[in-house]
Motif scaffolding. Structure first.
Motif, PDB file in Angstrom:
ATOM      1  N   ALA A  14       1.045  -1.193   0.184  1.00 27.73           N
ATOM      2  CA  ALA A  14       0.004  -0.102   0.088  1.00 27.73           C
ATOM      3  C   ALA A  14       0.689   1.183  -0.058  1.00 27.73           C
ATOM      4  CB  ALA A  14      -0.871  -0.118   1.429  1.00 27.73           C
ATOM      5  N   SER A  15       1.839   1.339   0.573  1.00 27.43           N
ATOM      6  CA  SER A  15       2.915   2.397   0.979  1.00 27.43           C
ATOM      7  C   SER A  15       3.418   2.641  -0.508  1.00 27.43           C
ATOM      8  CB  SER A  15       4.018   2.124   2.122  1.00 27.43           C
ATOM      9  OG  SER A  15       3.231   2.044   3.111  1.00 27.43           O
ATOM     10  N   ILE A  16       3.919   1.684  -1.154  1.00 26.59           N
ATOM     11  CA  ILE A  16       4.649   1.663  -2.484  1.00 26.59           C
ATOM     12  C   ILE A  16       3.686   2.228  -3.360  1.00 26.59           C
ATOM     13  CG2 ILE A  16       5.722   0.341  -4.419  1.00 26.59           C
ATOM     14  CD1 ILE A  16       7.223  -1.165  -2.150  1.00 26.59           C
ATOM     15  N   HIS A  17       2.593   1.693  -3.661  1.00 29.48           N
ATOM     16  CA  HIS A  17       1.420   2.046  -4.389  1.00 29.48           C
ATOM     17  C   HIS A  17       1.111   3.684  -4.285  1.00 29.48           C
ATOM     18  CE1 HIS A  17      -1.883   1.690  -7.224  1.00 29.48           C
ATOM     19  NE2 HIS A  17      -2.729   2.392  -6.231  1.00 29.48           N
ATOM     20  N   GLU A  18       1.072   4.053  -2.902  1.00 27.15           N
ATOM     21  CA  GLU A  18       1.077   5.499  -2.718  1.00 27.15           C
ATOM     22  C   GLU A  18       1.876   6.306  -3.358  1.00 27.15           C
ATOM     23  OE1 GLU A  18      -0.967   8.793  -1.754  1.00 27.15           O
ATOM     24  OE2 GLU A  18      -1.903   6.783  -2.011  1.00 27.15           O
ATOM     25  N   ILE A  19       3.262   5.805  -2.804  1.00 25.85           N
ATOM     26  CA  ILE A  19       4.431   6.542  -3.237  1.00 25.85           C
ATOM     27  C   ILE A  19       4.563   6.733  -4.849  1.00 25.85           C
ATOM     28  CG2 ILE A  19       6.910   6.708  -3.225  1.00 25.85           C
ATOM     29  CD1 ILE A  19       6.663   5.374  -0.550  1.00 25.85           C
ATOM     30  N   LYS A  20       4.277   5.644  -5.466  1.00 29.38           N
ATOM     31  CA  LYS A  20       4.268   5.845  -7.119  1.00 29.38           C
ATOM     32  C   LYS A  20       3.222   6.460  -7.469  1.00 29.38           C
ATOM     33  CE  LYS A  20       4.787   2.138  -9.462  1.00 29.38           C
ATOM     34  NZ  LYS A  20       5.883   2.707 -10.382  1.00 29.38           N
ATOM     35  N   ASN A  21       2.130   6.547  -6.854  1.00 27.08           N
ATOM     36  CA  ASN A  21       0.804   7.317  -7.387  1.00 27.08           C
ATOM     37  C   ASN A  21       1.339   9.059  -7.296  1.00 27.08           C
ATOM     38  OD1 ASN A  21      -0.795   5.664  -8.065  1.00 27.08           O
ATOM     39  ND2 ASN A  21      -2.120   5.592  -6.237  1.00 27.08           N
ATOM     40  N   ARG A  22       2.223   9.281  -6.109  1.00 21.58           N
ATOM     41  CA  ARG A  22       2.466  10.547  -6.299  1.00 21.58           C
ATOM     42  C   ARG A  22       3.524  10.815  -6.934  1.00 21.58           C
ATOM     43  NH1 ARG A  22       1.184  12.974  -1.028  1.00 21.58           N
ATOM     44  NH2 ARG A  22      -0.934  12.150  -0.514  1.00 21.58           N
ATOM     45  N   PHE A  23       4.368   9.923  -7.343  1.00 16.57           N
ATOM     46  CA  PHE A  23       5.484  10.049  -8.533  1.00 16.57           C
ATOM     47  C   PHE A  23       4.778  10.526  -9.788  1.00 16.57           C
ATOM     48  CE2 PHE A  23       9.069   8.321  -6.005  1.00 16.57           C
ATOM     49  CZ  PHE A  23       9.969   9.320  -6.105  1.00 16.57           C
ATOM     50  N   GLY A  24       3.761   9.605 -10.118  1.00 17.36           N
ATOM     51  CA  GLY A  24       2.948  10.059 -11.225  1.00 17.36           C
ATOM     52  C   GLY A  24       2.551  11.258 -11.253  1.00 17.36           C
ATOM     53  N   LEU A  25       2.040  11.997 -10.181  1.00 16.07           N
ATOM     54  CA  LEU A  25       1.425  13.173 -10.104  1.00 16.07           C
ATOM     55  C   LEU A  25       2.695  14.138 -10.230  1.00 16.07           C
ATOM     56  CD1 LEU A  25      -0.804  15.340  -9.700  1.00 16.07           C
ATOM     57  CD2 LEU A  25      -0.400  14.841  -6.871  1.00 16.07           C
ATOM     58  N   MET A  26       3.730  14.006  -9.819  1.00 12.11           N
ATOM     59  CA  MET A  26       4.740  14.928  -9.766  1.00 12.11           C
ATOM     60  C   MET A  26       5.166  14.910 -11.285  1.00 12.11           C
ATOM     61  SD  MET A  26       6.790  13.829  -6.497  1.00 12.11           S
ATOM     62  CE  MET A  26       8.587  14.358  -7.161  1.00 12.11           C
ATOM     63  N   PHE A  27       5.272  13.942 -11.900  1.00 12.17           N
ATOM     64  CA  PHE A  27       5.668  13.794 -13.240  1.00 12.17           C
ATOM     65  C   PHE A  27       4.786  14.756 -14.270  1.00 12.17           C
ATOM     66  CE2 PHE A  27       8.314   9.547 -13.000  1.00 12.17           C
ATOM     67  CZ  PHE A  27       9.197  10.082 -13.188  1.00 12.17           C
TER      68      PHE A  27
END
Length: 242
Positions: A14-27
């Motif tokens: 869950a933590s990794i999924h959330e962090i990856k989502n944030r990275f996607g938003l940053m991109f």
């Protein structure tokens, strides 16, 4: 009842999924911002480099989760991998497309060679993680040309093996980590990854653990390191029994 190990896995995922989502938003936000700024060539290059590094962090997070699963369940008999039929050409094209930021940031030439009708059974997420590790290692060693290739070989008894290989024009692996095996499934100049994870990089050490979870016909997946016949640098061959 959920065990502590299962709960830890769920929390980690869950933590990794959330962090990856944030990275996607940053991109997305970064791309929008870059289109509005009058950047010179150097600043544009720096921005691409930042995006490449962020993509690497995202890939590392996925590798952490996959490594955790392999280490936790690899010896229990639980099948955590999806060995579905894959069209290798599509897989390689997608892999190159996902590294477009890396290619631009480091002025790389990343190409592939593969028959259009080549297919195989493997877990695409697992193989992607291993190839990502090899690509980033090549970039770290200042390689400028990388080649992805794939082929099938048939051993005695009609046992098929899918070989997926990545080669580069960098300095290659130190001789101390290369050992002869005489493995007929691997081409010339191909040697195994040693158990000494520190000598070849911790990423490749975990890659060896991951690919060992690939099983078919009583055989196990392997990684071999060697010298590239085409580019003269490092060669990483994934040996996947079919």
């Amino acid at each position: 009842m959920t065990t502590k190990a299962q709960l830890a896995e769920q929390l980690l995922a869950a933590s990794i999924h959330e962090i990856k989502n944030r990275f996607g938003l940053m991109f997305s936000q970064l791309d929008t911002l870059l289109t509005t700024l009058p950047l010179n060539e150097q600043h544009q290059h720096d921005a691409e480099h930042i995006k490449s590094e962020a993509q690497f962090v995202g890939s590392e997070l996925v590798r952490v989760l996959a490594s955790y699963k392999a280490l936790m369940y690899g010896d229990t008999g639980n099948d955590t991998l999806e060995h579905d039929q894959q069209f290798v050409l599509d897989f390689l094209e997608e892999k190159i497309a996902r590294h477009s930021n890396t290619v631009r940031a480091h002025a790389l030439q990343l190409t592939y060679e593969c028959d259009e009708d080549l297919d195989g059974f493997f877990d695409p997420a697992l193989i992607s993680i291993i190839l990502d590790t090899a690509i980033y290692n090549a970039v770290k060693e200042h390689a400028r040309t990388l080649l992805l290739s794939a082929e099938k070989r048939v051993a005695e008894g009609s046992a098929e093996t899918l070989l997926i290989r990545i080669e580069d024009d960098g300095p290659g692996f130190p001789q101390s980590v290369l050992e002869d095996t005489g493995n007929p499934a691997a081409p010339g100049h191909t040697r195994p990854l040693r158990d000494d994870g520190h000598s070849t990089g911790l990423g490749l050490y975990f890659a060896r653990t991951l690919i060992a979870q690939h099983h078919a016909g009583g055989r196990q997946g392997q990684i071999h390191l060697g010298v590239s016949d085409h580019l003269g640098g490092a060669s990483v061959t994934l040996i996947l029994p079919q």
